[in-house]
Design a protein around this motif. Structure first.
Motif, PDB file in Angstrom:
ATOM      1  N   ASN A  53       0.837  -1.213   0.000  1.00  0.00           N
ATOM      2  CA  ASN A  53       0.000   0.000   0.000  1.00  0.00           C
ATOM      3  C   ASN A  53       0.865   1.254   0.000  1.00  0.00           C
ATOM      4  O   ASN A  53       0.525   2.250  -0.640  1.00  0.00           O
ATOM      5  CB  ASN A  53      -0.927   0.010   1.211  1.00  0.00           C
ATOM      6  N   LYS A  54       1.993   1.207   0.709  1.00  0.00           N
ATOM      7  CA  LYS A  54       2.886   2.367   0.774  1.00  0.00           C
ATOM      8  C   LYS A  54       3.431   2.703  -0.616  1.00  0.00           C
ATOM      9  O   LYS A  54       3.448   3.858  -1.019  1.00  0.00           O
ATOM     10  CB  LYS A  54       4.030   2.083   1.742  1.00  0.00           C
ATOM     11  N   ARG A  55       3.866   1.675  -1.351  1.00  0.00           N
ATOM     12  CA  ARG A  55       4.398   1.896  -2.705  1.00  0.00           C
ATOM     13  C   ARG A  55       3.325   2.470  -3.625  1.00  0.00           C
ATOM     14  O   ARG A  55       3.566   3.421  -4.365  1.00  0.00           O
ATOM     15  CB  ARG A  55       4.954   0.594  -3.272  1.00  0.00           C
ATOM     16  N   ILE A  56       2.127   1.883  -3.577  1.00  0.00           N
ATOM     17  CA  ILE A  56       1.027   2.373  -4.410  1.00  0.00           C
ATOM     18  C   ILE A  56       0.704   3.821  -4.058  1.00  0.00           C
ATOM     19  O   ILE A  56       0.493   4.657  -4.943  1.00  0.00           O
ATOM     20  CB  ILE A  56      -0.216   1.485  -4.250  1.00  0.00           C
ATOM     21  N   THR A  57       0.688   4.140  -2.778  1.00  0.00           N
ATOM     22  CA  THR A  57       0.375   5.499  -2.335  1.00  0.00           C
ATOM     23  C   THR A  57       1.418   6.492  -2.838  1.00  0.00           C
ATOM     24  O   THR A  57       1.073   7.554  -3.371  1.00  0.00           O
ATOM     25  CB  THR A  57       0.287   5.557  -0.800  1.00  0.00           C
ATOM     26  N   GLN A  75      -4.595  -5.325  -8.571  1.00  0.00           N
ATOM     27  CA  GLN A  75      -3.667  -6.251  -7.918  1.00  0.00           C
ATOM     28  C   GLN A  75      -4.299  -7.621  -7.718  1.00  0.00           C
ATOM     29  O   GLN A  75      -3.594  -8.618  -7.633  1.00  0.00           O
ATOM     30  CB  GLN A  75      -3.248  -5.715  -6.545  1.00  0.00           C
ATOM     31  N   ASN A  76      -5.607  -7.677  -7.636  1.00  0.00           N
ATOM     32  CA  ASN A  76      -6.315  -8.933  -7.398  1.00  0.00           C
ATOM     33  C   ASN A  76      -6.748  -9.635  -8.680  1.00  0.00           C
ATOM     34  O   ASN A  76      -7.382 -10.683  -8.630  1.00  0.00           O
ATOM     35  CB  ASN A  76      -7.533  -8.684  -6.511  1.00  0.00           C
ATOM     36  N   ILE A  77      -6.416  -9.057  -9.826  1.00  0.00           N
ATOM     37  CA  ILE A  77      -6.773  -9.650 -11.114  1.00  0.00           C
ATOM     38  C   ILE A  77      -5.525 -10.285 -11.711  1.00  0.00           C
ATOM     39  O   ILE A  77      -4.516  -9.613 -11.926  1.00  0.00           O
ATOM     40  CB  ILE A  77      -7.362  -8.575 -12.063  1.00  0.00           C
ATOM     41  N   ASN A  78      -5.590 -11.566 -11.963  1.00  0.00           N
ATOM     42  CA  ASN A  78      -4.429 -12.289 -12.471  1.00  0.00           C
ATOM     43  C   ASN A  78      -4.291 -12.235 -13.992  1.00  0.00           C
ATOM     44  O   ASN A  78      -3.274 -12.667 -14.533  1.00  0.00           O
ATOM     45  CB  ASN A  78      -4.482 -13.756 -12.017  1.00  0.00           C
ATOM     46  N   TRP A  79      -5.275 -11.737 -14.679  1.00  0.00           N
ATOM     47  CA  TRP A  79      -5.252 -11.681 -16.131  1.00  0.00           C
ATOM     48  C   TRP A  79      -4.013 -10.916 -16.614  1.00  0.00           C
ATOM     49  O   TRP A  79      -3.703  -9.844 -16.146  1.00  0.00           O
ATOM     50  CB  TRP A  79      -6.517 -10.992 -16.640  1.00  0.00           C
ATOM     51  N   LEU A  98      -9.493   7.696  -6.340  1.00  0.00           N
ATOM     52  CA  LEU A  98      -9.986   6.690  -7.267  1.00  0.00           C
ATOM     53  C   LEU A  98      -8.844   5.852  -7.839  1.00  0.00           C
ATOM     54  O   LEU A  98      -8.971   4.640  -7.989  1.00  0.00           O
ATOM     55  CB  LEU A  98     -10.775   7.339  -8.403  1.00  0.00           C
ATOM     56  N   HIS A  99      -7.727   6.478  -8.149  1.00  0.00           N
ATOM     57  CA  HIS A  99      -6.577   5.765  -8.705  1.00  0.00           C
ATOM     58  C   HIS A  99      -6.028   4.748  -7.713  1.00  0.00           C
ATOM     59  O   HIS A  99      -5.647   3.630  -8.092  1.00  0.00           O
ATOM     60  CB  HIS A  99      -5.481   6.750  -9.104  1.00  0.00           C
ATOM     61  N   PHE A 100      -5.976   5.100  -6.450  1.00  0.00           N
ATOM     62  CA  PHE A 100      -5.498   4.174  -5.419  1.00  0.00           C
ATOM     63  C   PHE A 100      -6.337   2.904  -5.414  1.00  0.00           C
ATOM     64  O   PHE A 100      -5.819   1.791  -5.461  1.00  0.00           O
ATOM     65  CB  PHE A 100      -5.530   4.839  -4.041  1.00  0.00           C
ATOM     66  N   PHE A 101      -7.664   3.068  -5.371  1.00  0.00           N
ATOM     67  CA  PHE A 101      -8.539   1.897  -5.318  1.00  0.00           C
ATOM     68  C   PHE A 101      -8.534   1.124  -6.636  1.00  0.00           C
ATOM     69  O   PHE A 101      -8.609  -0.102  -6.650  1.00  0.00           O
ATOM     70  CB  PHE A 101      -9.954   2.295  -4.896  1.00  0.00           C
TER      71      PHE A 101
END
Length: 69
Positions: free
Chosen positions: A4-8, A59-63, A50-53
């Motif tokens: 989360n820190k990196r994404i933020t 991250q939860n999509i493996n495609w 919005l970009h964070f979420f």
């Protein structure tokens, strides 16, 4: 998997760049620095959240992901 820190941090850096561009465009279009900064901050506060979420969801999509062997 990113933390989360990196994404933020990535989101904030990108939004600072985008905010600067938006304020410049608004300043040229409106001719008012106060309104340009105010509208730019409102817009990019919403976009940053919005970009964070959005990034968290992806991250939860493996495609399209390739496993490291």
């Amino acid at each position: 998997m990113e933390t989360n820190k990196r994404i933020t941090v990535k989101t904030i850096i990108w939004q600072c760049i985008a905010l600067t561009v938006t304020i410049i465009i608004l300043l040229i279009a409106m001719g008012n620095i106060t309104k340009a900064i105010t509208y730019g901050l409102i817009d990019h506060s919403i976009c940053m959240t919005l970009h964070f979420f959005y990034d968290k969801i992806w991250q939860n999509i493996n495609w399209g992901m390739i496993e490291n062997n």
